[in-house]
Design a protein around this motif. Sequence first.
Motif, short mmCIF file in Angstrom:
data_model
loop_
_atom_site.label_atom_id
_atom_site.label_comp_id
_atom_site.label_asym_id
_atom_site.label_seq_id
_atom_site.Cartn_x
_atom_site.Cartn_y
_atom_site.Cartn_z
N PRO A 40 0.19 18.36 -8.10
CA PRO A 40 0.03 18.44 -6.52
C PRO A 40 1.58 18.42 -6.01
O PRO A 40 1.94 18.66 -4.63
CB PRO A 40 -0.84 17.60 -6.04
N ARG A 41 2.62 17.73 -6.70
CA ARG A 41 3.86 17.33 -6.37
C ARG A 41 4.63 18.53 -6.76
O ARG A 41 5.97 18.37 -6.42
CB ARG A 41 4.41 15.88 -6.47
N GLY A 42 4.40 19.54 -7.31
CA GLY A 42 5.19 20.41 -7.94
C GLY A 42 5.85 20.33 -9.33
O GLY A 42 6.68 20.92 -9.59
N PHE A 43 5.11 19.25 -10.07
CA PHE A 43 5.83 18.76 -11.36
C PHE A 43 4.82 18.84 -12.49
O PHE A 43 3.51 18.92 -12.03
CB PHE A 43 6.49 17.51 -11.23
N ALA A 44 5.17 18.72 -13.74
CA ALA A 44 4.35 18.82 -15.00
C ALA A 44 4.93 17.85 -15.86
O ALA A 44 5.67 18.00 -16.32
CB ALA A 44 3.69 20.05 -15.55
N LEU A 45 4.03 17.03 -16.43
CA LEU A 45 4.31 16.00 -17.48
C LEU A 45 3.96 16.70 -18.83
O LEU A 45 2.78 17.19 -18.92
CB LEU A 45 3.62 14.87 -17.38
N ALA A 46 5.13 17.23 -19.55
CA ALA A 46 4.96 17.91 -20.85
C ALA A 46 5.25 17.34 -22.03
O ALA A 46 6.15 16.66 -21.88
CB ALA A 46 5.69 19.48 -20.74
N LEU A 47 4.47 17.63 -23.18
CA LEU A 47 4.74 16.97 -24.47
C LEU A 47 5.61 18.05 -25.12
O LEU A 47 5.41 19.12 -25.04
CB LEU A 47 3.37 16.78 -25.10
N VAL A 48 6.62 17.56 -25.75
CA VAL A 48 7.64 18.38 -26.54
C VAL A 48 7.27 18.28 -27.88
O VAL A 48 7.37 17.42 -28.50
CB VAL A 48 9.24 17.87 -26.25
N GLN A 49 7.15 19.53 -28.45
CA GLN A 49 6.87 19.72 -29.87
C GLN A 49 8.10 20.32 -30.46
O GLN A 49 8.63 21.05 -30.21
CB GLN A 49 5.75 20.58 -30.13
N VAL A 50 8.29 19.66 -31.72
CA VAL A 50 9.29 20.08 -32.68
C VAL A 50 8.57 20.50 -34.04
O VAL A 50 8.20 19.31 -34.65
CB VAL A 50 10.56 19.29 -32.71
N ARG A 58 8.58 15.51 -21.11
CA ARG A 58 9.61 15.77 -20.18
C ARG A 58 8.76 16.21 -19.00
O ARG A 58 7.79 16.61 -18.99
CB ARG A 58 10.49 16.78 -20.53
N LEU A 59 9.64 15.98 -17.98
CA LEU A 59 8.95 16.58 -16.69
C LEU A 59 9.51 17.98 -16.36
O LEU A 59 10.55 18.25 -16.46
CB LEU A 59 9.41 15.63 -15.61
#
Length: 92
Positions: A40-50, A58-59
């Motif tokens: 709702p605030r225009g962000f997303a918590l994303a999981l980083v894969q390698v 990261r946001l």
Amino acid sequence: MTTHVNTATERTPGEAEIRTWDDLRDSGLLWLINRQVFHPRGFALALVQVDGQIVGWRLLGHGQEPWAFAGSEDEWFAAAQATLAALPTSAP
């Protein structure tokens, strides 16, 4: 809150198990956190894969437009509810 654990199997009776980053996504909790806090605030918590392994998070976003999680809202909600329902109900 940070929990200090000497071994992966050391738990107090009634304490929830230590889970992987994959579980955060698969359990529906990542969806719930994003849906209620970040999207709702225009962000997303994303999981980083390698190389197929989740190595961190990261946001994403600029805070300008709401985000949405891919997939069925009903399925993500059900997964999050099941995860929360499976937690121990009494503290030690």
